[in-house]
Structure formats: structure tokens, C-alpha cells
Design a protein around this motif. Structure first.
Motif, short mmCIF file in Angstrom:
data_model
loop_
_atom_site.label_atom_id
_atom_site.label_comp_id
_atom_site.label_asym_id
_atom_site.label_seq_id
_atom_site.Cartn_x
_atom_site.Cartn_y
_atom_site.Cartn_z
N PHE B 120 45.06 -10.07 22.98
CA PHE B 120 45.85 -9.38 21.95
C PHE B 120 45.22 -8.04 21.57
CE2 PHE B 120 48.27 -13.19 21.54
CZ PHE B 120 49.38 -12.93 20.74
N ARG B 121 43.90 -7.94 21.66
CA ARG B 121 43.21 -6.72 21.23
C ARG B 121 42.21 -6.31 22.30
NH1 ARG B 121 43.67 -10.38 17.26
NH2 ARG B 121 41.67 -11.28 17.86
N PRO B 122 42.70 -5.89 23.48
CA PRO B 122 41.81 -5.64 24.61
C PRO B 122 40.74 -4.57 24.34
CG PRO B 122 44.06 -4.89 25.08
CD PRO B 122 44.11 -5.65 23.80
N ASP B 123 40.95 -3.72 23.36
CA ASP B 123 39.99 -2.63 23.13
C ASP B 123 38.94 -2.95 22.07
OD1 ASP B 123 41.48 -1.21 24.98
OD2 ASP B 123 42.82 -0.45 23.40
N SER B 124 38.95 -4.18 21.54
CA SER B 124 37.98 -4.51 20.48
C SER B 124 37.11 -5.68 20.93
CB SER B 124 38.71 -4.94 19.20
OG SER B 124 39.88 -4.19 19.01
N GLU B 125 36.09 -5.98 20.12
CA GLU B 125 35.32 -7.20 20.30
C GLU B 125 36.27 -8.40 20.25
OE1 GLU B 125 31.86 -8.28 20.49
OE2 GLU B 125 31.91 -6.29 21.42
N PRO B 126 36.15 -9.36 21.15
CA PRO B 126 37.12 -10.47 21.13
C PRO B 126 37.06 -11.31 19.85
CG PRO B 126 35.46 -10.79 22.87
CD PRO B 126 35.27 -9.40 22.33
N LEU B 127 35.85 -11.60 19.37
CA LEU B 127 35.75 -12.37 18.11
C LEU B 127 35.61 -11.41 16.94
CD1 LEU B 127 33.37 -15.44 18.60
CD2 LEU B 127 35.87 -15.40 18.55
N MET B 128 36.38 -11.64 15.89
CA MET B 128 36.27 -10.81 14.68
C MET B 128 34.92 -11.12 13.99
SD MET B 128 38.80 -8.86 14.12
CE MET B 128 40.21 -8.52 15.16
N PRO B 129 34.43 -10.16 13.17
CA PRO B 129 33.14 -10.37 12.50
C PRO B 129 33.12 -11.61 11.62
CG PRO B 129 33.91 -8.11 12.21
CD PRO B 129 35.02 -8.85 12.89
N ASN B 130 34.28 -12.04 11.10
CA ASN B 130 34.29 -13.21 10.20
C ASN B 130 34.25 -14.54 10.96
OD1 ASN B 130 36.88 -13.38 11.26
ND2 ASN B 130 37.92 -12.75 9.37
N TRP B 131 34.55 -14.53 12.26
CA TRP B 131 34.87 -15.79 12.96
C TRP B 131 33.76 -16.83 12.91
CZ3 TRP B 131 34.04 -19.48 16.55
CH2 TRP B 131 35.12 -20.31 16.85
N LYS B 132 32.51 -16.42 13.06
CA LYS B 132 31.41 -17.39 13.06
C LYS B 132 30.90 -17.71 11.64
CE LYS B 132 30.06 -17.66 17.70
NZ LYS B 132 28.99 -17.92 18.69
N HIS B 133 31.50 -17.09 10.65
CA HIS B 133 31.11 -17.38 9.26
C HIS B 133 32.06 -18.34 8.56
CE1 HIS B 133 27.82 -14.47 9.08
NE2 HIS B 133 28.56 -13.72 9.85
N LEU B 134 33.27 -18.41 9.02
CA LEU B 134 34.24 -19.29 8.36
C LEU B 134 35.29 -19.75 9.37
CD1 LEU B 134 36.97 -17.33 7.87
CD2 LEU B 134 35.60 -16.48 5.99
N PRO B 135 35.83 -20.96 9.15
CA PRO B 135 36.93 -21.39 10.01
C PRO B 135 38.20 -20.63 9.63
CG PRO B 135 36.09 -23.24 8.65
CD PRO B 135 35.47 -21.97 8.14
N VAL B 136 38.57 -19.67 10.46
CA VAL B 136 39.76 -18.86 10.20
C VAL B 136 41.00 -19.78 10.28
CG1 VAL B 136 41.22 -17.03 11.15
CG2 VAL B 136 38.73 -16.72 11.01
N GLY B 137 41.91 -19.61 9.35
CA GLY B 137 43.13 -20.41 9.36
C GLY B 137 44.23 -19.71 8.59
N TYR B 138 45.41 -20.28 8.62
CA TYR B 138 46.55 -19.71 7.88
C TYR B 138 47.55 -20.84 7.66
CZ TYR B 138 49.17 -19.95 12.20
OH TYR B 138 49.79 -20.42 13.33
N HIS B 139 48.46 -20.61 6.73
CA HIS B 139 49.51 -21.60 6.47
C HIS B 139 50.67 -21.45 7.43
CE1 HIS B 139 47.41 -21.93 2.56
NE2 HIS B 139 47.84 -23.17 2.61
N GLY B 140 51.15 -22.58 7.92
CA GLY B 140 52.36 -22.59 8.74
C GLY B 140 53.52 -23.19 7.96
N ARG B 141 54.63 -23.41 8.63
CA ARG B 141 55.84 -23.88 7.96
C ARG B 141 55.94 -25.40 8.04
NH1 ARG B 141 59.81 -21.17 5.76
NH2 ARG B 141 61.85 -22.15 5.49
#
Lengths: 389, 389
Positions: B120-141
């Protein structure tokens, strides 16, 4: 029998008649009532469907029934009402007016989205390339939608300032509000079947005020790439009165011009927005007057977009507009915008203020045009910040 | 009376006993049953709480009761069972096993998050800086969580290829799956009160398989900055059997090392993951075997994170792990990874394939270690793609 007095300039006259869920003094079981002037009328005198602690059973009955009941309510409260069905609004407890199915939050104000873009991503274009093509939105947490008056415990979480090398855990230092307008789905739509923008009136029961409490430091650290999560999910407050869409005919206005023209599924035969004037009070002082008429995306466009992929909608779905912000500084509906990320404090009761402090109270109110120059009230959504636990 | 035959190598022996909601042939009202071998046993013979079309009333009774009932079920099905309570699993209809309160989707596989980042973001670091600090998540339907076997209508929406100047509307051309594991909250927690990672066993009732159907083209265009919305909300399928956490003692394994060490609220006294082996079948051919033991963030860390801001949790909350992907190519749990964004087709039944075509069927299954070298089955989550409407 009681004849209900309605002062001529009441925001809760016969043109409004919002529904809510209340407990009478000493009564254990909440039920549905209607607000008239400074009174609440117990609607179980009309129909047993109102002997429920939420509006959902009534909303499920559908648009035809909503119209019928509205006529019956007007007739009921225009004549003598049995004493036992009438309460002073100050004597009752007001509860969550409906059971929330799914909660979606949009981002429909161009002014708000541009301001937040500048603040969160100072090195990029403020509006994302998709913003003028679709109403950007995301799902929020239905389980933490709470009624007005609920105290808000300051949330803790991970925060990382740009100057920090690693995140720290603790109470949010940038606790904020978002003044929004919410739409309550009355009758759902089935799995796989989109709802057309022109079916909005059939589907949507009414309107509430929303305070989408936001912890900006938690949000800023967590939100890439899957969007806001804990920065929002700790609490979303709604006003106790659901103003029926049927009361808002006189409040309809044209939406701002949309350029580029949206794709066909987002077009309405008669595009309309709502002329709500919001007020945001911070510890009793009005600090902002966000104008809902400025919102770029219309309510019907939001519903059409939310279901265009075939997503089911259900009785009790709540979708909110996102922060209502106008073009002027004192029309911004979030403190991060009003104080420009905390760099430009505003004066509240003589003190310079940026984000929320413990003990602060925020009240969002709104009125809209009614028939013949009258005005309709939405009541208020109120919340006070308690210290972190 | 019937003595239920359980083949020695059954994935549904006495060590498993998953709960589901079924309709007996000719019966109108669904109820709760337990799967034993190739049979379903009607649990209303034990308790009226099972005379409900969902597990929620039973789950609400809490952990002590879950343990008791599990012992009663083992006793019940080990002896002769009244004929009227036993059905062949092939003769019953299986339904959604619980009523979903809030649905959260995490992103807990480092391999998946890295692969998606590259795509999705070929020009950036693959893992975001937050990824190893917290379980990234979001609400679904929550309203579009559907049971296994539900046909999935190809969603339509806005798509914009990088080469297009404006978006177009139409059926998704990059319809995908995500093979996930879902955790079902049995007893909730109150507004303002975080759940500690060590309270997981008390709170979480069981585990299901999840297919988080994903329209990658819709998702890519919409997801910045508020996260996935219509690219996901059209459907999420779950398996019909909820495997109790109590059946998964032997499946617990250490989680992969976490570096940097997470903040204290994410630490567990005894960190554990689950050794589930998933299979993803595409039109009958196994194309991937995602190993759940590789997941970076543990189930208990996800629950602790989800509530650390004080967010209420409720009976029926479903939180899913995000796509389960291992380090090897044939361990990837989404087709966008397996086919590297569609650029490296894989062979399915002799044909080169990338994303889902109309008529395709996907089945996700899993097993886990049981006691004494036995294995426990999760059944399957199955779905077929129908053409866009």
C-alpha cells in the motif's frame, strides 16, 4: 387532567415534539416520552410500544407509523392530558434515547477537515485527494455512546510527542471535544442492498447532538494506518432528545456547491442540508457557534455512501457528521481548531485555555428554524471531565 | 436414549465441545447446542438459558458458570442422551452463534502488516513507527458480521487506480479475503474501567474463525486518513462453532519475542499465544496454511489495549486478530499478499489466479493441539462470491 402550557417562544412547541426515554420520580422502569414546553408526556397513554427503555421498538415500526404517531401526539398534547402522564422536565431522569446498533462518524465539514489536515499533517495538502469525492468516515465504538450528563473520565493511553523517541503511557494531555450532529436510523436495510440518497426520509427517524470526545495525543500516535481507535472510543455523548426528521422541514437548506460533481450514487433529486446553529459552551461561556449549513456532504449522501457497498443498516444505527466547523475562527467545533493545536489559547472566564482540564464542563446545544419564523430546540449534550483513574 | 459415537481421531471429541446455534429440522426457533463428533446436542436439556437464538445469555452468566456447564456437558454427552436432543450435524441449520456487540479488527501479524505496508505504501518503511508499541486496530461494522455459508455479493464502490485522474464507481476488481481468528467477549467491563491482560480468561468466552472480506481497490482509495470503511464493511464471516477458551489449554504457546518491550499495561504474567494451524482453501484447493503461533501481539494484549482508555466492553464483543500470515509465502492469509498485489498469480486448479472471481468459494479451517497429542477442530468459515447487483 392537565392542559400543558407552552410559552409562545418555546423551543419545544408543537412544531418540535422530540422523543426521549425518561424515568418518572420513583419509577424503576424507563419509558418513552415526548417533550412539550417544560413538560414530558408519557407516551404509553398512546401505545404500549412506548413502554420500553429505548425508541428502537417504535422506530422499527417505520415511517408511516412515525407520521401517524406524530399526528396523535399533537392531538394528545393540544388537549387535556391525564395528570399521571405529565411530568416536569426537571423532575425526571433522562436516559440514552435509543439502543445504538452501529456507530459511524463522518468528516463532512470542509473547514474541519482542512484545519485538521494542517494540524496533523503540516507538510502535506490539508485535504486528501479522496475528500471531495466521497464522505470520508469510519466506524466508532457503539458500546461507549452515552447519554448527556455522563461524566467523562480522562482516558489514559499511549502518547508520543514528535520530540519523544518512544511513547509513554498516561492520562491524555490533549483532551478535546467535537461538536457534531448525529442521525438515527429508524428502519434498516438488508444485507447486500444499498440505500439510495432519496430514501433518506423513509429510513432516518431523527437527529441528536453529539460530542465526540477526542484524545488528540492518543489519536495522533495511533491513527496511521487504520484510523482513530482509542483516541475516540472512550466516550461519545449524545443529547437525550431525538428531534424527528418530520420536525425539520423548515430547517432544510441547500448544501454548499460541490465541485467536482459527485458520482451518481451520491446525487439527490433535491439536495438538502440543515440550518442548525450549534453553540459550544466551555464552563458556561459560549466559545463557538458552528453552523451546520456549511457542511459539505449532506446527511443523505452520508447514508447512501455508508450502504453503497451493500452493508446492512439497522434500527438504531447512529451516524454522525464529524465536527461541525464554519469558516470563521469562532465557528470551529473542536478545541484543537479553536486554539490551533494548543498554540493559540482562547480566553475562557478570563483564563487562557487550550485543551480540557479536569472538572471542565462542555455543553453543546442547537436550534433550527421551525415554521413561521419560530425556532426548534435540540436540548443539549453535556459532559464533565473527571480526573484519570 | 442415544449413546453418541465419537471416533477416536475426531476433531470434536470431549476435549473440544464447541457451542453453536442451530435449528433442528422443521423447527422454527434456533437454540444453543454443542458439537460432539458428528452430532449436535440440544443443550436446553441442561438449562433454559440455551433456549435462545444466541450464546449471549449464557455468556453473560460468567466464567464460573462456563466451567460448571462444561463439566455438565461432558457428563451429559458421555452417557446416554435423550434421543430428542441429538441431531446429525448434517441435518441441522447452523446460525450466527452470538449477537455481535462491537466488532474490532486488529493487525497483529508482523508478516501481514509488513507485506501490506510494502504493497500500500511502497515508498515508506513497511511498518509504521507505532506498530511495535501497540496492537494497531480499528472498529468494523458489527451489523455485517454474518455466519459461515452466507453468500457474499461483490461490493461496488469508488475505486481509483494510481493511473486514473478521477475515481470511478463499480464492482470491486480486487476482492480479497483475510484469514483471521476472532475472540468473543463473554462478560463485559464497565465504562471507565480497563481490563488487565491477566483478566483475559475471566472475560473471554471463546474463539471463532473469521474471514474479513476486503475490497482492496475500495480500501486503497478511501482509507487515508480515517482507516478502512466500505472496503471492509460489506461482510465479515465467522465460523458457526465457538470453541471455548477452556478447550484451548493445550494449544497455548509462547508468543514471539517482543522488542522493544511493550509498556507495562501490555505485559502479561504468563504471556501466551495460540498454536492454531489455519488452512485457506480456494475452490477446494488449499492455497495457504497460516500459523497463528507467529502472531506478534497476543490475544490478552489486544483486549488490554482495547479497553485501556476505559472503553466499555460488552457480552458479544468480537475482536479479531487481523490477517494471520507467517513468514513463508504459502503461509500468507490474504490473496493480496499471496499474489503480491496481483502481480504474481498463483495456480488454483490449474488456472493462474489473483483476486476473487464471481462464483469462487473460500473456506478457512483450523485445528489446534488438544490434550495427549489429540487435535481440536474449529470447523470452518465458508463463503461464495456472487456477482455484483
Amino acid at each position: 387532567m392537565t392542559r400543558i402550557a407552552i410559552p409562545e417562544d418555546s423551543l419545544f412547541g408543537l412544531a418540535n415534539l422530540p422523543y426521549g426515554v425518561f424515568s418518572a420520580p420513583g419509577a424503576a422502569v424507563p419509558r418513552v416520552g415526548v417533550r412539550v414546553g417544560e413538560s414530558v408526556v408519557d407516551l404509553t397513554v398512546l401505545d404500549d410500544v412506548f413502554a420500553a427503555p429505548s425508541l428502537n421498538p417504535f422506530m422499527e415500526q417505520g415511517h408511516t407509523r412515525w407520521v401517524e404517531v406524530r399526528e396523535q401526539v399533537i392531538e394528545l398534547v393540544s388537549d387535556d392530558v391525564p395528570d399521571a402522564a405529565v411530568y416536569s422536565v426537571d423532575a425526571v431522569a433522562l436516559h440514552m434515547p435509543f439502543e445504538v446498533a452501529d456507530y459511524v462518524d463522518f468528516y463532512a465539514s470542509e473547514h474541519h477537515a482542512s484545519n485538521l489536515g494542517r494540524l496533523f499533517r503540516p507538510d502535506s495538502e490539508p485535504l486528501m485527494p479522496n475528500w471531495k469525492h466521497l464522505p470520508v468516515g469510519y466506524h466508532g465504538r457503539a458500546g461507549t455512546v452515552v447519554p448527556s450528563g455522563t461524566d467523562i473520565v480522562r482516558p489514559s493511553g499511549q502518547r508520543k510527542a514528535p520530540s519523544d523517541t518512544t511513547p509513554t503511557f498516561g492520562p491524555s494531555r490533549r483532551l478535546d471535544i467535537e461538536a457534531e450532529v448525529g442521525f438515527v436510523v429508524g428502519t434498516g436495510s438488508s444485507f447486500g442492498t444499498p440505500v439510495s440518497a432519496d430514501d433518506f426520509d423513509e429510513r432516518v427517524f431523527g437527529v441528536v447532538l453529539v460530542n465526540d470526545w477526542s484524545a488528540r495525543d492518543i489519536q495522533a500516535w495511533e491513527y496511521v494506518p487504520l484510523g482513530p481507535f482509542l483516541g475516540k472510543s472512550f466516550a461519545t455523548s449524545v443529547s437525550p432528545w431525538v428531534v424527528p426528521l418530520l420536525a425539520l422541514e423548515a430547517a432544510r437548506v441547500a448544501t454548499p456547491p460541490q465541485d467536482p460533481e459527485p458520482l451518481p450514487y451520491l446525487l439527490e433529486k433535491n439536495p438538502w442540508g440543515l440550518d442548525l446553529e450549534l453553540t459550544v459552551s466551555w464552563n458556561g461561556q459560549v466559545v463557538s457557534r458552528p453552523p451546520y449549513r456549511e457542511m459539505y456532504w449532506s446527511p443523505a449522501q452520508m447514508l447512501a455512501h455508508m450502504t453503497v457497498n451493500g452493508a446492512t443498516s439497522r434500527t438504531g444505527d447512529l451516524f454522525a457528521s464529524g465536527t461541525v466547523s464554519g469558516p470563521a475562527k469562532d465557528q470551529r467545533g473542536a478545541f484543537i481548531e479553536l486554539t490551533w493545536g494548543g498554540k493559540e489559547p482562547i480566553e475562557v472566564n478570563g483564563q487562557p485555555r487550550t485543551f480540557l482540564e479536569d472538572g471542565d464542563e462542555v455543553v453543546i446545544g442547537a436550534t433550527a428554524p421551525g415554521p413561521s419564523g419560530s425556532r426548534i430546540g435540540f436540548g443539549e449534550v453535556r459532559g464533565r471531565v473527571l480526573p484519570a483513574r
